[in-house]
Design a protein around this motif. Structure first.
Motif, PDB file in Angstrom:
ATOM      1  N   UNK A 110      24.778  -6.592  66.933  1.00 53.51           N
ATOM      2  CA  UNK A 110      24.004  -7.725  66.425  1.00 53.51           C
ATOM      3  C   UNK A 110      23.424  -8.556  67.559  1.00 53.51           C
ATOM      4  N   UNK A 111      24.179  -8.712  68.643  1.00 55.25           N
ATOM      5  CA  UNK A 111      23.698  -9.507  69.775  1.00 55.25           C
ATOM      6  C   UNK A 111      22.473  -8.877  70.426  1.00 55.25           C
ATOM      7  N   UNK A 112      22.486  -7.557  70.592  1.00 54.73           N
ATOM      8  CA  UNK A 112      21.334  -6.872  71.178  1.00 54.73           C
ATOM      9  C   UNK A 112      20.113  -7.035  70.279  1.00 54.73           C
ATOM     10  N   UNK A 113      20.305  -6.888  68.963  1.00 56.62           N
ATOM     11  CA  UNK A 113      19.189  -7.033  68.020  1.00 56.62           C
ATOM     12  C   UNK A 113      18.634  -8.452  68.030  1.00 56.62           C
ATOM     13  N   UNK A 114      19.520  -9.433  68.073  1.00 55.27           N
ATOM     14  CA  UNK A 114      19.071 -10.824  68.061  1.00 55.27           C
ATOM     15  C   UNK A 114      18.378 -11.180  69.374  1.00 55.27           C
ATOM     16  N   UNK A 115      18.894 -10.683  70.489  1.00 51.38           N
ATOM     17  CA  UNK A 115      18.249 -10.930  71.780  1.00 51.38           C
ATOM     18  C   UNK A 115      16.831 -10.375  71.801  1.00 51.38           C
ATOM     19  N   UNK A 116      16.659  -9.162  71.279  1.00 48.75           N
ATOM     20  CA  UNK A 116      15.318  -8.565  71.223  1.00 48.75           C
ATOM     21  C   UNK A 116      14.386  -9.413  70.367  1.00 48.75           C
ATOM     22  N   UNK A 117      14.901  -9.894  69.249  1.00 47.31           N
ATOM     23  CA  UNK A 117      14.103 -10.722  68.345  1.00 47.31           C
ATOM     24  C   UNK A 117      13.631 -11.992  69.035  1.00 47.31           C
ATOM     25  N   UNK A 128      24.155  -0.012  75.340  1.00 46.46           N
ATOM     26  CA  UNK A 128      24.767  -0.701  76.480  1.00 46.46           C
ATOM     27  C   UNK A 128      23.784  -1.124  77.565  1.00 46.46           C
ATOM     28  N   UNK A 129      22.802  -0.292  77.924  1.00 46.11           N
ATOM     29  CA  UNK A 129      21.855  -0.761  78.944  1.00 46.11           C
ATOM     30  C   UNK A 129      21.154  -2.055  78.538  1.00 46.11           C
ATOM     31  N   UNK A 130      20.853  -2.209  77.235  1.00 47.96           N
ATOM     32  CA  UNK A 130      20.190  -3.429  76.771  1.00 47.96           C
ATOM     33  C   UNK A 130      21.135  -4.618  76.831  1.00 47.96           C
ATOM     34  N   UNK A 178      31.879  -2.275  78.564  1.00 45.57           N
ATOM     35  CA  UNK A 178      31.948  -0.812  78.540  1.00 45.57           C
ATOM     36  C   UNK A 178      31.596  -0.248  77.158  1.00 45.57           C
ATOM     37  N   UNK A 179      31.748   1.065  77.004  1.00 45.74           N
ATOM     38  CA  UNK A 179      31.305   1.767  75.796  1.00 45.74           C
ATOM     39  C   UNK A 179      32.096   1.396  74.556  1.00 45.74           C
ATOM     40  N   UNK A 180      33.228   0.739  74.718  1.00 43.51           N
ATOM     41  CA  UNK A 180      34.010   0.303  73.564  1.00 43.51           C
ATOM     42  C   UNK A 180      33.828  -1.186  73.285  1.00 43.51           C
ATOM     43  N   UNK A 181      32.910  -1.828  74.018  1.00 39.66           N
ATOM     44  CA  UNK A 181      32.681  -3.251  73.821  1.00 39.66           C
ATOM     45  C   UNK A 181      33.652  -4.143  74.555  1.00 39.66           C
ATOM     46  N   UNK A 182      34.499  -3.553  75.396  1.00 43.85           N
ATOM     47  CA  UNK A 182      35.466  -4.335  76.167  1.00 43.85           C
ATOM     48  C   UNK A 182      34.800  -4.906  77.418  1.00 43.85           C
ATOM     49  N   UNK A 183      35.270  -6.071  77.847  1.00 44.02           N
ATOM     50  CA  UNK A 183      34.821  -6.674  79.098  1.00 44.02           C
ATOM     51  C   UNK A 183      35.680  -6.141  80.233  1.00 44.02           C
TER      52      UNK A 183
END
Length: 325
Positions: free
Chosen positions: A155-162, A266-268, A297-302
């Protein structure tokens, strides 16, 4: 037909469109066009008519209406059910109740204001009327419960793009759920789920985006740390347009996530990561500690490197209390 008329007038901002052209495009008589003009006026649209010139749009209400929202989405959109409230306690709370009552995947809830908007860890989300976006998405994903928290990052990536598309400004993401513009918080995301041991029942993703709020709309204690799209650009944004853009971008990101997990997104995320390489103060469970944030990382962990010589750790749940500016 009223929505078609609105779109025709919006194509010619501030300019007259002849009644003949409108009638031709709508396939309607002059009397039918007049009836639709009256319908839009009752909804708060400022429409001026002039003999021999036609009609022009002078202003529009910043309302979110189901009919207009539907008209802005692709026909094949996953979003099929909409609930719009003038005021509610919390769109997330409403969404949970609807989920328990059997509401379908792809349900969207939106409110003009909230009386008990919620952020992460029980914090309050300020929700004044008429200026911002407060919404929740109800999903019934086809994967196991451990995957669900990663939808916050989707959701964060989608909202950032918006937001970047709308403002032309760079957006930064603060793990796990905040968006920043101009160094201040602009949006937050709250994901909640219900599950059995091996099956997700539903996920609710709440989004609060400060759109047209001015400094006076924020509590005094937030005015130095919070901002809005209007505060950063000096102009206003139609909320229904932002909402429709976000729903399209989220659906795109969600489909990529279903196909390949977080890896394609992840790159975004990481190019917008506010914390990468910075010293932070992390709170997790019952303790706080300082260290350096590396990336997500790929699991959403910091990925986190604590001070004191211990090796790199993967943080799945926590809160960043402070970070280098």
């Amino acid at each position: 037909m009223a929505e078609q008329l609105r779109r025709i007038l919006e194509e010619h901002p501030g300019r007259y469109v002849s009644g003949e052209e409108i009638g031709r495009r709508l396939g309607a008589s002059r009397a039918a066009v007049w009836k639709q003009v009256q319908t839009l006026r009752r909804r708060g649209f400022g429409i001026e008519g002039a003999r021999g010139a036609g009609y022009r749009l002078l202003g529009r209400p910043d309302l979110i209406e189901k009919q207009e929202l539907f008209s802005r989405l692709p026909d094949a959109s996953m979003w099929k059910s909409f609930h719009v409230f003038p005021v509610t306690d919390s769109t997330n709370s409403r969404a949970v109740h609807l989920a328990e009552a059997g509401a379908p995947h792809g349900t969207v809830l939106c409110a003009d204001s909230q009386t008990a908007g919620r952020g992460r860890l029980g914090s309050r989300w300020e929700s004044p009327p008429g200026v911002n976006l407060y919404l929740s998405l109800l999903l019934r994903p086809p994967f196991e419960p451990p995957m669900a928290p990663r939808l916050t990052l989707v959701a964060a990536v989608a909202l950032a793009s918006t937001v970047e598309e709308a403002t032309g400004l760079p957006v930064f993401l603060k793990w796990p759920n905040d968006l920043f513009l101009g160094g201040r918080k602009t949006a937050g995301i709250l994901a909640e789920m219900s599950s059995d041991l091996d099956r997700l029942r539903h996920v609710v993703i709440g989004v609060g985006l400060n759109v047209n709020a001015e400094a006076a709309d924020f509590p005094e204690e937030l005015r130095r740390t919070a901002t809005s799209l209007r505060g950063e650009t000096g102009r206003s944004f139609p909320r229904v347009e932002l909402l429709s853009r976000f729903l399209v971008r989220f659906e795109e990101a969600y489909q990529r996530f279903l196909a390949g997990g977080l890896a394609p997104l992840l790159p975004e995320w990481n190019r917008r990561c506010l914390l990468s390489g910075k010293r932070v103060l992390l709170r997790r469970r019952d303790r706080e500690e300082r260290g350096t944030a590396i990336r997500v990382d790929e699991e959403g962990a910091l990925l986190f490197l604590p001070e004191g010589g211990r090796g790199r750790e993967r943080i799945h749940s926590g809160e960043i209390l402070e970070f280098e500016r």
